[in-house]
Design an enzyme around this catalytic site. Structure first.
Site, short mmCIF file in Angstrom:
data_model
loop_
_atom_site.label_atom_id
_atom_site.label_comp_id
_atom_site.label_asym_id
_atom_site.label_seq_id
_atom_site.Cartn_x
_atom_site.Cartn_y
_atom_site.Cartn_z
CB CYS A 93 41.04 51.45 39.86
SG CYS A 93 39.39 51.32 40.59
CB CYS A 149 39.91 48.11 40.76
SG CYS A 149 38.99 49.17 39.63
#
Length: 272
Positions: free
Chosen positions: A34, A37
């Site tokens: 991700c 993230c």
């Protein structure tokens, strides 16, 4: 100081549920694949140190049971727990300013929250509003150095140089916010630059315009202009543009996002 803990199904109860009994715990659901993230993670770690909270990191790929239990539809996903209960949830890669505001109410005192709002007003160039908001704090805590420093910044924004000098003279080495107060005093030199008349040298004019931008609260534009001078005319006036950037870093503070960004860019210029 804050701390970061890798959390799994096995220790979630201990770290998050029981661990949030007296002070809130922030849970960051993330994954290696991700991208957002990875952008959010360092910001959360920075805020953890700044606000002194436990940051519980949950790798959703390795802890799919937890991801399923909390019904995560996407990541990054940030949850706040207090006294064993979830009290806030944030989805997506929020900007640092948004995260700071959402998390501050769980970790900062009412006075600190008020000063944070005042800092926002100052960063937006709303000097008179900041002065109005500071009045009750200074009335009840006249020796609060952070409030005094913000008052000096606000007065500088209104053009009250005499008031700024009077406040800064009260700071001495060892006081909280002494370094910031000193930098604000250095910023007074920008007024002298802006007051200069009949400039003909293009660089002098460019530098004067950058100083004016700084005094108007247009810090990004000012830093861009100073950096341009530092990059193309390295030794001009003994590195005046570089020194001006350092002054602004001191005024903005070491945690300001512009300080982080432009200090990195300046270091790249100087050392690469």
């Amino acid at each position: 100081m804050g701390s970061m803990v890798e959390v799994t199904v096995e220790n979630f109860e201990d770290v998050v549920i029981r661990g949030s009994g007296e002070r809130a715990v922030v849970v960051d659901f993330w994954a290696e694949w991700c991208g957002p993230c990875k952008q959010l993670g360092p910001v959360l770690e920075k805020l953890s140190q700044e606000m002194d909270f436990v940051l519980a990191k949950v790798d959703t790929e390795k802890n799919q049971e937890l991801a399923s239990y909390f019904r995560l539809s996407s990541i990054p996903d940030v949850r706040v727990f207090f006294q064993g209960k979830m009290v806030d949830a944030m989805q997506g890669a929020l900007a640092e300013s948004q995260l700071r505001k959402r998390l501050a109410r769980f970790f900062l005192s009412p006075e600190e929250l008020a000063l944070q709002e005042i800092e926002t007003l100052l960063n937006q160039g709303q000097s008179q509003q900041a002065l109005d908001a500071l009045a009750p704090i200074l009335a009840s805590q006249p020796g609060n150095r952070k409030a005094q420093y913000y008052q000096a910044k606000a007065l500088l924004g209104t053009g009250d140089e005499t008031g700024v000098k009077a406040i800064l003279q009260g700071f001495s080495e060892g006081d909280d916010f002494f370094r910031e107060a000193k930098a604000l005093g250095d910023l007074m030199a920008f007024h002298q630059e802006v007051a200069r008349k009949d400039l003909s040298d293009p660089t002098e004019i460019e530098y004067q315009q950058a100083c004016a931008l700084a005094l108007q609260g247009q810090h990004r534009e000012a830093l861009e202009a100073f950096l341009q001078i530092a990059e193309t005319r390295t030794n001009w006036r003994d590195g005046a543009a570089r020194k001006a950037m350092l002054t602004l870093f001191g005024v903005l503070g070491p945690k300001h996002e512009l300080t982080w960004e432009f200090r990195s860019r300046l270091n790249t210029l100087l050392f690469i």
